[in-house]
Design an enzyme around this catalytic site. Structure first.
Site, short mmCIF file in Angstrom:
data_model
loop_
_atom_site.label_atom_id
_atom_site.label_comp_id
_atom_site.label_asym_id
_atom_site.label_seq_id
_atom_site.Cartn_x
_atom_site.Cartn_y
_atom_site.Cartn_z
N HIS A 62 0.82 -1.21 0.00
CA HIS A 62 0.00 0.00 0.00
C HIS A 62 0.86 1.27 0.00
O HIS A 62 0.75 2.12 -0.88
CB HIS A 62 -0.92 -0.02 1.24
CG HIS A 62 -1.77 1.21 1.37
ND1 HIS A 62 -3.08 1.26 0.96
CD2 HIS A 62 -1.48 2.46 1.82
CE1 HIS A 62 -3.56 2.47 1.17
NE2 HIS A 62 -2.61 3.22 1.69
N GLU A 63 1.71 1.36 1.01
CA GLU A 63 2.53 2.58 1.12
C GLU A 63 3.45 2.73 -0.09
O GLU A 63 3.71 3.85 -0.54
CB GLU A 63 3.34 2.56 2.41
CG GLU A 63 2.50 2.58 3.68
CD GLU A 63 1.51 3.74 3.75
OE1 GLU A 63 1.78 4.81 3.18
OE2 GLU A 63 0.44 3.55 4.36
N HIS A 80 1.79 4.57 -2.87
CA HIS A 80 1.90 6.03 -2.72
C HIS A 80 3.28 6.50 -3.20
O HIS A 80 3.41 7.52 -3.86
CB HIS A 80 1.77 6.43 -1.25
CG HIS A 80 0.38 6.36 -0.71
ND1 HIS A 80 -0.68 7.00 -1.30
CD2 HIS A 80 -0.12 5.74 0.39
CE1 HIS A 80 -1.78 6.77 -0.58
NE2 HIS A 80 -1.47 6.01 0.44
N HIS A 109 3.50 6.70 -6.90
CA HIS A 109 2.78 7.87 -7.40
C HIS A 109 3.68 9.11 -7.32
O HIS A 109 3.76 9.90 -8.26
CB HIS A 109 1.51 8.06 -6.57
CG HIS A 109 0.48 8.94 -7.20
ND1 HIS A 109 -0.57 9.47 -6.50
CD2 HIS A 109 0.34 9.39 -8.47
CE1 HIS A 109 -1.32 10.20 -7.32
NE2 HIS A 109 -0.79 10.17 -8.52
#
Ligand SMILES: [Zn+2]
Length: 713
Positions: free
Chosen positions: A501-502, A505, A508
């Site tokens: 998940h992290e 980020h 991105h």
């Protein structure tokens, strides 16, 4: 992210916080600030990485104050320029302003979040109102706003390229949103409110940190801990030793439910720990946050009214993808039925088990974890302890998280031990692009410690910008249990999810390919979780999974029947998990729909009424965060924005459906997603950007299917 030490695929959406550093300018004479201060000049380290080997706690405050002063001068120069306003003499220098402040704030945000101490907290407290005032002084500067407005009004004829025009539109929108078009009296009041809110936000954070620390469960009776593993009991003894106490200490995690509740067989212990969690910030005195949050809610409503909105949520959502609270509420309300009916079914199964064991009690929130785990084991015959040996942190990172990114995007990773870090637990990797060129630096800081706030998050030390010639320096923070010295870190499936998940980020941020700093951040809350939640899907991709899920001593792959059991168990407890998220999200929205003239006397009563109204007052399924310790909405900018996790989930499940329909994990698919979505920063409007990539509008179908809330056809 829910921290579940012994949990098994507990949360569909890993929940984290994105820290967005804002920039500012004004006030205070620079004291003791000169070339001796490590923030004085741009870092000469690779990628302009912060020189943590040279930064001392005492360096931050003078650098922040000097940064505020320097930016004020830069802004004054732009605002007072006698030349007619245009992009080159207004927007461009604005984008270049505040460098020193950006530099120091990026490091300061990192250490105050992940490695704080009383000295840093004091600086934070002292500087927060000054920084807010400095931000206000920029967006409420009438001369500057007049220039931005003039450029905005002529944007169609000014020969701007697409990114320049988007930047002008965003900037104008931000000024208006912040109150730039208000009259002088209203502006004065707005500044007062912003200043008070900055102080109250800090007060909330400090109180909560102390409350969570103070809420740790302590006992000298080893029998009370029956059910915990020897390792967990040893960790509890260690925690007691660290805090100078006898016996055992179990620290609180930031969520309502606590990971150990899944294992503790003594009902009194479970109740005591749950009560500690539930009431952590409601014990009166210096750790009680209730007055603080009531004041924050009231001031936010007043600010919204001043800016011309019926409530804070209406103001907040205006520049989000959802645009209005009504859209977000309609979306959330449509999930209440499917979520709670599934949760009630799960409760029934659990009650049957309790009755079969002649428990003689009615299921309470603090029983849920333990008995749902037993139901899971009975139904899926899956034991957490069987799985953990296949999830060794370093292997998950390199052969899972990094490996998936290499397959999709062609990027590669090399650890660097020469880059200074703020804590010895932090590791740094250099990321190289598919074409062999340097792409970014990536830091990871995975282990829990007392100086770190709860949860997991991602932020940047340096943002990507062609104008500034900068490449991204990005970091992930989490709160995994640190192994004893000499032991390897065997993490839970939940932790694995958090890592993917992290890192989503981080991708991105690393892929942002934009000209201006103002276009690399500023992602709407209800889109910002899309890349991260989307990236979670790759942890289960057969090729990726086989590559990282290997036994930490033998290297053997996870046996296929264990994998199958794990997959089958994935939709287990989803009613509970969606409901606790939804309950927190609805709670957030109810607080922020309050009109300015409303005053909440009792946050507890308000909370109870809000849950009742939304048909979410389910005793056994409490909100993931209670109002009094809901840091996302009072301390971290997710105010009227917690729905964004669910909204993003709808989008990312929809996006994954596209990948599934187009051959899954391939470079072609990855490159297309990078080019059309991940590299865009905020340089395009999100709704058309997404729909162009997707080839249509997103639907809720993928989300309900992934959660197992509809029958798969
Ligand atoms: Zn996230």
């Amino acid at each position: 992210m829910r921290m579940s030490e012994c949990g098994m695929l507990r949360v569909k959406a890993a929940v984290c916080v994105i820290v967005v550093a804002a920039c500012a300018g004004r006030l205070a004479a620079a004291q003791q600030f000169g070339p001796g201060n490590p923030f004085y000049a741009t870092s000469t380290l690779p990628f302009q990485a912060p020189p943590f080997d040279k930064i001392k706690d005492t360096d931050y405050q003078p650098a922040i104050e000097a940064g505020i002063a320097a930016q004020r001068q830069e802004i004054e120069a732009i605002a007072n320029n006698p030349a007619p306003p245009d992009f080159a003499n207004t927007i461009m220098p604005y984008e270049k302003s505040g460098l020193l402040l950006r530099r120091v704030r990026a490091s300061f945000n990192a250490v105050t979040g992940a490695d704080t101490n009383p000295a840093l907290q004091a600086v934070d407290k002292a500087e927060a109102p000054k920084l807010t005032a400095a931000e206000d002084a920029i967006v409420l500067n009438p001369k500057l706003f007049a220039r931005v407005k003039a450029i905005y009004n002529h944007r169609e004829t000014a020969h701007l390229d697409a990114q320049q025009r988007r930047l002008v539109e965003l900037m104008y929108g931000n000024f208006v949103h912040a109150g730039a078009s208000l009259g002088e009296a209203e502006k004065t009041r707005l500044k007062e409110i912003n200043g008070q809110l900055a102080v109250l936000t800090n007060e909330f954070k400090d109180r909560l940190l102390a409350a969570t620390k103070g809420g740790a469960f302590a006992t000298t009776d080893k029998a009370a801990l029956a059910g915990l593993s020897n390792g967990q009991i040893a960790a509890a003894a260690q925690a007691a030793k660290r805090s100078g106490r006898e016996g055992y200490v179990i620290p609180l995690h930031n969520t309502t439910q606590q990971p150990v509740l899944q294992m503790l067989s003594d009902r009194d212990t479970r109740k005591a720990i749950f009560d500690n969690s539930w009431n952590r910030a409601e014990r009166g005195g210096a750790t009680d946050t209730r007055d603080t949050i009531a004041q924050i809610a009231k001031l936010r409503a007043e600010r919204a009214k001043l800016l011309g909105y019926p409530n804070f949520a209406a103001w907040k959502l205006e520049d989000q993808m959802a645009k209005t609270p009504e859209t977000a509420l309609t979306f959330m309300d449509s999930l209440v039925g499917p979520a709670t009916s599934k949760a009630m079914g799960e409760a029934k199964d659990i009650q049957s088990l309790i009755d079969a064991q002649k428990g003689g009690f009615k299921l309470a929130a603090y029983d849920w974890e333990l008995y749902s785990d037993q139901v899971r084991k009975a139904r899926y015959n899956l034991d957490e302890a069987e799985v953990r040996p296949y999830f060794e942190l370093n292997t998950v990172l390199k052969d899972g998280v990094f490996y998936a990114a290499t397959l999709l995007y062609g990027i590669t990773f090399k650890e660097r031990t020469d880059i200074p870090v703020y804590n010895p637990d932090v590791r740094v990797f250099e990321v190289t692009d598919a074409d062999g060129k340097p792409l970014a630096l990536f830091y990871c800081d995975f282990f829990k410690r007392d100086s770190k706030r709860g949860g997991a998050w991602t932020s940047s030390f340096v943002s990507a910008s062609k104008l500034m010639g900068t490449k991204p320096v990005v970091y992930n923070v989490a709160n995994f249990q640190k192994p004893a010295p000499g032991e390897v870190a065997l993490i839970s499936p939940d932790d694995v999810r958090t890592m993917f998940h992290e890192f989503g980020h981080a991708l991105h941020a690393m892929f942002a390919s934009v000209d201006y700093p103002g276009l690399s951040g500023d992602i709407p809350r209800d889109f910002v979780e899309v890349p991260s939640q989307f990236n979670e899907h790759w942890k289960d991709d057969p090729q990726v999974f086989a590559h990282y899920a290997r036994h930490y001593t033998t290297g053997a792959p996870m046996p296929t029947d264990l994998v199958a059991k794990m997959r089958k168990a994935e939709t287990f407890n989803q009613g509970y998990m969606l409901t606790e998220l939804l309950t927190a999200a609805e709670l957030d929205m109810q607080w922020h729909l309050l009109p300015a003239d409303a005053s909440v006397q009792s946050p507890d009563a308000f909370e109870a009424a809000a849950l009742e109204k939304k048909k979410l007052a389910l005793g056994a399924v409490p909100p993931r965060y209670r109002s009094s310790y809901f840091e996302h909405i009072w301390g971290n900018g997710y105010s009227a924005g917690y729905y964004a996790y669910l909204w993003s989930e709808m989008l990312e499940d929809d996006a994954y459906a596209w990948f599934s329909q187009h051959g899954g994990l391939t470079r072609a698919n990855g490159d297309r997603f990078r080019a059309m979505v991940l590299s865009k920063g905020s340089s395009e409007d999100f709704e058309p950007m997404y729909e162009t990539w997707r080839g249509g509008k997103p639907t809720i179908d993928g989300m309900l299917k992934q959660r197992g809330l509809v029958e798969t056809k």
